[in-house]
Design a protein around this motif. Sequence first.
Motif, short mmCIF file in Angstrom:
data_model
loop_
_atom_site.label_atom_id
_atom_site.label_comp_id
_atom_site.label_asym_id
_atom_site.label_seq_id
_atom_site.Cartn_x
_atom_site.Cartn_y
_atom_site.Cartn_z
N GLY A 55 27.95 -28.57 -16.60
CA GLY A 55 29.29 -28.01 -16.71
C GLY A 55 29.48 -26.94 -15.65
N GLU A 58 26.59 -24.45 -15.37
CA GLU A 58 25.38 -25.10 -14.88
C GLU A 58 25.50 -25.37 -13.39
OE1 GLU A 58 27.05 -26.09 -17.63
OE2 GLU A 58 25.61 -25.58 -19.21
N ALA A 69 27.99 -25.09 -24.30
CA ALA A 69 27.29 -26.18 -25.00
C ALA A 69 25.80 -25.86 -25.09
CB ALA A 69 27.51 -27.51 -24.28
N1 URA Z 1 26.65 -30.29 -21.01
C1 URA Z 1 25.69 -31.17 -20.66
O1 URA Z 1 25.71 -32.33 -21.04
N2 URA Z 1 24.70 -30.74 -19.91
C2 URA Z 1 24.61 -29.50 -19.47
O2 URA Z 1 23.65 -29.21 -18.76
C3 URA Z 1 25.61 -28.61 -19.85
C4 URA Z 1 26.63 -29.02 -20.62
#
Ligand code: URA
Length: 204
Positions: A55, A58, A69
């Motif tokens: 996301g 990340e 998340a």
């Molecule tokens: N959602 C995901 O699927 N992976 C991540 O690394 C962050 C959010």
Amino acid sequence: VAEPTDENLRDESLASLRKAAQGCRACPLWEPATQTVFGEGPENARILVLGEQPGDMEDLSGRPFVGPAGKLLDRALADLGIDRSQLYLTNAVKHFRFERRGKQRLHRNPEASHVQACRSWLAGEIERVRPQLIVCLGGTAALAVFGKDFRLMEQRGTWQTLHDGTRAFATVHPAWILRQPENTQQKAYANWLDDLRLLLNSPA
Ligand code: URA
């Protein structure tokens, strides 16, 4: 590595796969993204956790599951007494797919073609880590591991056996729980924990 293939990645270590993935151009997602977000965790992890794609946070930090998340995943792991540092965490797609809305970057679901373009990286990670258990978070992760006939809402929380004998199951994605209306979110979280509890009572 412009085109990752199982063939030209066969002899690489996990560390060199990670390095090579930084230069991946196998699909168009690399260009607007900040960086490739490769998996992280011990190379001998018993459990591999597979998400969808990085996301916003990340993408900026270069690490999987550090945004909202990821925070919910951390809470679930804490509730279950599972140590995150023992897990190998990665994503089916390793670049953030988004659309710009003013200053915001809004998540867009990756397509099957993006999962396909990224699959040699994931296969490489699974081959090197050789986890005993894989948990897929959400439909994209389930697609990458079980194929397109898998029905997440019907088959969530049930063990599957992969062709190499690895045990795996899928459950919903933490971002899906965060999107549930307030009055059902607690229940959705509790059901998610019930699925994730399989990690504690895995088949031999
Ligand atoms: N959602 C995901 O699927 N992976 C991540 O690394 C962050 C959010």
